[in-house]
Motif scaffolding. Structure first.
Motif: not given
Length: 136
Positions: A4-13
């Protein structure tokens, strides 16, 4: 067994910046091994990208903007705990890897918790978590 891969939280930019970099790498470096490796890395990050604000549970983990206070001199440092591949993707925010000595020492801690680790030069470094908030 699947991983299970953790999500990488990013801004839209930040996501847009990574997509533009991927496009440039693919167009300009099709025959370059280093460019191909970077393209694979970028595709992995983009595949796991979660745009928005990570849930605020206060736990120091990837995707959090962390402020630490160092015991030696009382100085503070604020940074994003995340993949070094994100360096520069979201402005001038410093990015520390979860695999770095500091990243390993603070993972899972909460504001107020103390940490200690050995720097690569062998020096003992101690401090405390001041804040951990989702990077926005």
């Amino acid at each position: 067994m699947s991983v299970v891969e953790e999500p990488i939280w990013l801004t839209q930019d930040a996501l847009r910046h990574l997509e533009e970099e991927l496009d440039a790498v693919v167009r300009e470096g099709a025959d370059d091994d280093q460019a191909q490796a970077r393209a694979i890395e970028l595709r992995g990050i983009i595949r796991r990208a979660q745009v928005g604000t990570r849930p605020d549970d206060g736990v120091v983990e990837p995707g959090m903007r962390v402020t630490v206070e160092f015991a030696a001199d009382g100085s503070h440092d604020t940074f994003l705990l995340g993949s070094r591949a994100l360096l520069g993707a979201d402005g001038d925010v410093a990015v520390y890897s979860p695999e770095s000595p500091l990243g390993q020492a603070i993972a899972g801690l909460l504001p107020g918790d103390r940490f200690e680790y050995r720097a690569p030069n062998g020096t003992a470094v101690a401090g405390a978590i001041v804040a951990a908030v989702p990077h926005a």
